[in-house]
Write a protein that holds these residues in place. Structure first.
Motif, mmCIF file in Angstrom:
data_model
loop_
_atom_site.group_PDB
_atom_site.id
_atom_site.type_symbol
_atom_site.label_atom_id
_atom_site.label_comp_id
_atom_site.label_asym_id
_atom_site.label_seq_id
_atom_site.Cartn_x
_atom_site.Cartn_y
_atom_site.Cartn_z
ATOM 1 N N SER A 42 -15.322 0.580 -2.138
ATOM 2 C CA SER A 42 -15.452 -0.042 -1.330
ATOM 3 C C SER A 42 -13.831 -0.148 -0.863
ATOM 4 O O SER A 42 -13.599 -1.272 -1.732
ATOM 5 N N PRO A 43 -13.859 -0.212 0.478
ATOM 6 C CA PRO A 43 -12.218 -1.070 0.988
ATOM 7 C C PRO A 43 -12.812 -2.041 1.386
ATOM 8 O O PRO A 43 -11.529 -2.857 1.530
ATOM 9 N N ILE B 42 -10.904 5.157 -5.199
ATOM 10 C CA ILE B 42 -11.595 2.977 -4.246
ATOM 11 C C ILE B 42 -12.947 3.695 -3.919
ATOM 12 O O ILE B 42 -12.691 4.959 -2.845
ATOM 13 N N GLU C 129 -3.996 5.495 -5.727
ATOM 14 C CA GLU C 129 -4.605 5.463 -4.379
ATOM 15 C C GLU C 129 -4.847 3.891 -3.836
ATOM 16 O O GLU C 129 -4.247 3.084 -4.898
ATOM 17 N N VAL C 130 -4.824 4.058 -2.723
ATOM 18 C CA VAL C 130 -4.551 2.362 -1.830
ATOM 19 C C VAL C 130 -5.958 2.859 -0.748
ATOM 20 O O VAL C 130 -6.604 3.719 -0.148
ATOM 21 N N SER C 131 -6.300 1.272 -0.503
ATOM 22 C CA SER C 131 -6.935 0.577 1.141
ATOM 23 C C SER C 131 -6.360 -0.050 1.575
ATOM 24 O O SER C 131 -6.167 -1.412 0.953
ATOM 25 N N TRP C 132 -6.298 -0.026 2.788
ATOM 26 C CA TRP C 132 -5.982 -0.865 2.994
ATOM 27 C C TRP C 132 -6.883 -1.579 4.533
ATOM 28 O O TRP C 132 -6.907 -0.905 6.118
ATOM 29 N N MET C 133 -7.265 -3.077 4.477
ATOM 30 C CA MET C 133 -8.744 -2.966 5.655
ATOM 31 C C MET C 133 -7.919 -4.307 6.001
ATOM 32 O O MET C 133 -8.243 -5.270 5.262
ATOM 33 N N ALA D 270 1.011 -1.108 0.270
ATOM 34 C CA ALA D 270 0.039 0.338 -0.266
ATOM 35 C C ALA D 270 0.723 1.369 -0.201
ATOM 36 O O ALA D 270 0.746 2.468 -1.034
#
Lengths: 360, 185
Positions: free
Chosen positions: B61-62, B59, B32-36, B23
């Motif tokens: 939905s994460p 983004i 763009e990044v997401s980390w869930m 990420a």
């Protein structure tokens, strides 16, 4: 644009508080929001800006420390998760009754009771309709990204002081725990004692010879006096409704149907929009950002243009009541929710849209 | 470009940090990044997983239930996530501890014996980066220069001395990954 970082939502709240010139944080650990205090303890703002960070002995103690700090005109906040926020309700009612500014962050988990530590939106009614006793409201912000978690801290402090009212950030475990890019605004210094005295003439900052004592109490045994206070509060809430509504419309221009969702659910609905539009269904999203004040007029107008509204919440149907009260056109308004920490999937949402709304 | 990835294994295998480095590398590349992460009861049960999304666009939905890529490091995660790979997608697994191999016929499957190799080379601490290297060989969504910056950003400075080993492990992983089933394109 500010400093770029990759942060958890909970960390972003903590960092944003330091940068917004917060004077004091009082809290008690609970999953899924313990990173707020962890981050503050690691950053040690008490050594840099002088911001107090204090782990209280309980949530009841933290909300009353907030009450004391707010009474002296300081910028104060607490954070907790659902069961902890329930314990704070008496204090929140007192903050509303004494018209004190404070920021309360609720990183919601599944309930009722001790529930689960997974994300939920089941505290909508508690946040928006009261929770504590008496006729009061908080301004309630529902962030849907880590960026908004950070942004709404300063926004919340500002609104709290503008209206002298408790303000809540209502988020959930997923947004608290996930990391996204966030642009942090430049730090503003904490206010000096002189600035507080001049900006908060109501605060208990020590009585100069030029005025009477400032007394902070929510007790008025004379019903006429108590009614006067209530009228002041109600007038304030009408002003808040006029001036503070925030919402976002996504792909609504050509939409035949709309999802209405806040916070994490709104993010999942955006994925559902991508899937639905691949199938040729023109659907958009109406996202209330302030839950109180609720964007009534805006959703009413949208309701007159579309064929149906589907409200998606991680609860059994709470915000849908406000949607139904606001929309005046004769269209289907249906709810889809998952509970107890289960997160609805984009596929599920599209299926329900097809079967419950479009199928009609 | 949008790449939706689930990385899943045991706690302690570096699942969350592999996702974080990926990420952060995306951030360094201006994406763009997401980390869930999983943070709930499954963590208490010893398994860990993280959803990482790297995209050129905002983004949505994460949280996802279908992935372009699943990186699977234990049997429990194979059972849970094999079906979540999109048709035509990619499944990478480390055979160590896998008792039931993937059955899907409509996805690309690669194996990477990273835990064995890392043990032999005394590089167990950077086992996760070997796996990441294997993934990047197949899907070079971030370049090595940005991985380096991502490592610098995501590792605390006291661990910066491990960056060369991390980068070495990425290179080894790129060599180590083996095709099991490759779809006609």
């Amino acid at each position: 644009m500010g400093e770029l970082r990759l942060m958890k939502g909970n960390e972003a709240i903590a960092e944003a508080a330091i940068r917004a010139g917060c004077d004091g944080y009082f809290g008690y650990p609970i999953t899924p929001q313990s990173e707020v205090m962890e981050y503050l303890m690691a950053e040690k703002p008490y050594e840099s800006t002088g911001m107090v960070v204090l782990q209280a002995e309980s949530e009841v103690a933290s909300i009353n420390m907030l009450y004391g700090g707010a009474g002296t005109g300081k910028i104060v906040m607490t954070s907790s998760s659902s069961p902890g926020i329930s314990l704070m309700q008496e204090g929140i009612s007192y903050l509303a009754g004494t018209q004190l500014p404070a920021l309360i962050v609720n990183i919601v988990r599944g309930g009722p009771g001790l529930g689960t530590i997974q994300p939920s939106q089941a505290d909508y009614n508690q946040a928006v309709k009261g929770g504590g006793h008496g006729d009061y409201h908080m301004i309630v912000y529902a962030p849907a990204s880590v960026q908004e978690m950070a942004d709404f801290v300063a926004t919340g402090f500002k609104a709290a002081f503008k209206y002298r009212t408790p303000v809540m950030i209502l988020s959930d475990g997923a947004i608290g725990q996930m990391m996204e890019k966030v642009y942090l605004s430049d730090p503003v210094p904490r206010r000096t004692e002189e600035e507080i005295i001049s900006q908060c003439p109501w605060a208990t900052t020590g009585r100069p010879p030029t005025r009477d004592h400032n007394i902070i109490t929510s007790l008025d045994l004379d019903p006429a006096g108590q009614e006067r206070l209530n009228l002041v509060l109600q007038e304030k809430y009408r002003k808040i409704e006029e001036n503070e509504v925030m919402y976002e419309e996504i792909e609504c221009e050509d939409a035949e149907y709309i999802f209405t969702a806040f916070g994490l659910s709104a993010r999942i609905c955006q994925k559902a929009i991508e899937l639905a539009r691949e199938k040729g269904i023109n659907v958009g999203l109406f996202r209330p950002i302030t839950l109180f004040p609720f964007p009534k007029k805006e959703i009413r107008e949208l309701g007159r243009k579309v064929k149906g509204i589907m409200v998606v919440e991680m609860n059994a149907g709470q915000m849908i009541e406000d949607v139904r009260l606001s929309v005046d056109s004769d269209i289907p308004i249906e709810h889809y929710g998952r509970f107890g920490g289960i997160i609805p999937t984009p596929d599920e949402i599209v299926n329900v849209l097809e079967n419950k709304i479009i199928g009609d | 470009m949008t790449e939706e990835i689930i990385i899943a294994g045991f706690g302690g295998q570096g699942v969350l940090s592999m996702g974080k480095i990926l990420a952060y590398s995306g951030v360094m590349q201006d994406q763009e990044v997401s980390w869930m992460p999983s943070y709930g009861p499954e963590m208490r049960g010893g398994t860990a997983n993280v959803t990482v999304i790297v995209s050129d666009e905002r983004i949505s939905s994460p949280i996802l239930n279908k992935f372009d890529t699943a990186i699977i490091l234990n049997q429990q995660s194979m059972d849970k996530f094999e079906d979540s790979v999109k048709p035509g997608g990619l499944l990478i697994f480390d055979p160590n501890g896998i008792t039931r191999f993937p059955k899907r016929k409509d996805i690309n499957i690669y194996s990477i014996a990273a835990s064995d190799e890392a043990g032999k080379l005394g590089l167990s601490i950077v086992f996760n980066m070997m796996v990441l290297g294997g993934f990047l060989k197949l899907k070079p969504i971030v370049n090595l220069e940005n991985i380096h910056k991502g490592l610098e950003k995501s590792l605390p400075s006291r661990h910066h001395k491990l960056i060369p080993d991390n980068e070495k492990a990425i290179g080894i992983g790129m060599e180590l990954i083996q095709p099991i089933q490759v779809l006609e394109s």
